[in-house]
Design an enzyme around this catalytic site. Sequence first.
Site, PDB file in Angstrom:
ATOM      1  CB  CYS A   1      16.921  24.206  26.507  1.00  0.00           C
ATOM      2  SG  CYS A   1      15.646  25.785  26.366  1.00  0.00           S
TER       3      CYS A   1
ATOM      4  CG  ASP B   1      -6.506   9.528  49.167  1.00  0.00           C
ATOM      5  OD1 ASP B   1      -7.117   9.384  50.306  1.00  0.00           O
ATOM      6  OD2 ASP B   1      -5.553  11.004  49.203  1.00  0.00           O
TER       7      ASP B   1
ATOM      8  CG  ASP C   1      -3.149  14.053  47.330  1.00  0.00           C
ATOM      9  OD1 ASP C   1      -4.160  12.985  48.037  1.00  0.00           O
ATOM     10  OD2 ASP C   1      -3.870  14.693  46.899  1.00  0.00           O
TER      11      ASP C   1
END
Lengths: 54, 783
Positions: free
Chosen positions: B95, B502, B674
């Site tokens: 921000c 997976d 992953d």
Amino acid sequence: MDSLILLMPVAMLMGFIALCGFLWALRSGQYEDLDGAANRILFDDLPTKKEPKP
Amino acid sequence: MNAIARLSIPAEAACAHCGAALATEARGGFCCAGCEGAHALVAGLGLDAFYRRRDTADGVLRPAAEAPTMDFAPLARPGRQGEFTLELMVSGLTCGACVWLLEQAVAAEPDVVQARANLTTRRLTLGWRGPAARGNELVALAARLGFRVAPWSAACLRADEDAEGRELTRALGIAAFGAANIMMISVAVWVGWDMGEATRAGMHWMAALIGLPVVLVAGMPFYRSALAGLRAGRMNMDLAVSLGVLAATGMSLSETIQNGPFTYFDSASSLLALLLAGRVADRAARRRARQAVAELLALQEGSVAVLGAGGIAVQTPVEQVPAGARLLLAAGERLRLDAVLEGGTALLDTSATTGEALPRSYAAGEALPAGAINMGAPVVARVTAAAADGSLAAMGRLLERAGRAKGRFVNMADRVVGWFVPVVHAVAAATFLYWWLVAGLPWSQALVPAVAALIVTCPCGLAIAIPAVQVVAVGALFRRGVLVSSATALERLASADCAVLDKTGTLTEGRPVLLPGVWSSAQLRRAASLARASRHPLARALARACQAAPVVEGVQEIPGQGLRLGCTRLGSAAFCGVAGSNPGLTLWLAEPGAAPVAFRFADKLRADAAAAVAGLRALGLEVELLSGDAAPAVAAVAREAGITAWRAGVSPAEKAARIEALRAAGRRPLMLGDGINDAAALALAHVSAAPDDGTDLAQTAADLVLRSENLAALPAAIRTARLAQTLVRQNIGLSLGYNALAIPLACLGYVTPLLAAVVMASSSIIVILNALRASKEPAAWTA
């Protein structure tokens, strides 16, 4: 119609100056961080720090 | 996760620095010592205004318990006048207030001459006078404020990316300038029915004066891409645009010279401006997603501890470690190089490399797989190959090759253009020949209706139809935590017809989670307090299981055994004086005057895995499970997740082979994985996704990265992609319909530049408005 001879080049010149301004802004990196620039204006810099002498 | 935490605890108690929800026994309004220190630092600098403007997700700005260990000094670039500059990637910079806080805090140091943070790219540029090592202190300052800092590296963004974006923006500016000014002249010509012929000629020359350089310069991105396409033997959208624009410009120039009634400079330049605007927006949306992926990767990159001559560990960037060096692998650290174990035994979590959920033990002299995580005591290993020659680099090269093959995917727009362009040009040629040979017009006038046909069909709506949908859909997915970094990924995702999943780390959490046991909640809290002092994976899992546990001081860690505070011990069975073996992952808590209790851990199915599998099936995808783990574990997970087709003990090569077999059978597999062992399969699949806590190789190979914790984002992303494809087809239909109406008019010579401009603008607006529907939530997004 004579006024056109003057007015048209003037209008074009003004547009061209604006284009040059845009190209300069782009080259100097002012379009790199649009999100940051939008937020930056809301915050003040701290006035305390002295600029170090080069 | 933050949102969940916030829902379950009353909102009024929040940490004064990071905003995370506070446990009941909070320490004076702060969630941890780090936040307390950060708050004091901010207040001391007089930057309290930050807290009134802070707009980050709660808990993001919590300083890490340990200072960064990496040595940034070698990365600092010396300047001409004895100053150094350092480029950093800052995570948590989300921000405007964060940018301000970071810049002001660093700039308050007397020797800092430059501190500039870029909110879009999350890059911090630091400049200071003095020794290079001073950079480490400045980095530590940023870390104390709660920002996570990594070296700015090539992984963050390709270097040519910025230049490419600048060129597009420049072309857009020039085209917009040209379009606006030429339109001003053109409108005067269109409404100036009483205009003298000489004035009109002057106007046309003026338009030509602006139009020619604008078309030449602003059209460059299109011409270049069209040429590249031609060289590859393919007609693409840019070829159609280039031909239309150049034909319109050439014809207008000839009309100007012959003092004809109309020119089309306005159409040519506004067409370029419109298409460039679409392209700039498309790029910005995708770049944001790519940036987020790069941020994840940069945080994973890092240094390793190399043991020097005197046995002193020096943090060294991975690329600089030579073969033969001795590494110190701390508990919980990932091994980033191929190595053999020097002595003792090591307990490694190899789930990322083989898919096995249970850690495996290695004896001295055994080869350790790169990518495994040390679950036991710190060990010393000897590097067998430098990073560039190692197995991970070999895998990276393989992925690059597979990625290039994927780049040859032809998107729908180019498929349409493949037949659309020849048809349109045949029609234009026929028109020209008819007016010239049959109707007997001079060739220069016969050219006018032919080029008019090219201009109205110049696929304005068609060219903007797809970028518009892409921008809206990619932006909507980004907000929901799905990062799409490839241009054709949405189209491929929409057409996937089977899913290969997976197990470890994908369907399951991929990290130990506390199982229910016979301990009391007070015991859990005391154990978690102790565990907070350690980086050991099991200790971390325990701390996660009881977030509210207070931090205690004075905990002593005995490497490889456990933690001690006074007479209380937390650690292995032997350390806590428990006889007998230690099945699976267990931590024991021994307190004076009480029998030791065991905390058992296991890898757990993600909470919404079953729902996500059901969601995929509801979308018509067949789901199968491929895992490198042993059969009983895979069977259990498959049963829980509701998957009937599963295979266990699958090697990385077999995974890739299975994907290839599916593709050879004409299927379009979606691969979700992953690990390093999934990377090849991810790269080969029709479309692929990786969770954001996966390995960096998997994330690089995947088309999508799921940033939210839940897998339900995947079926939802498929729904969005399918909606986007429907809209793309509608848009293509709309613009083809427009063309079907406009071509006969143009061929008969009824199209004036005014009509062409109206047709072009209105078709583009309709297409863009239709594209906006892509951000609509598909019905069952939250389910």
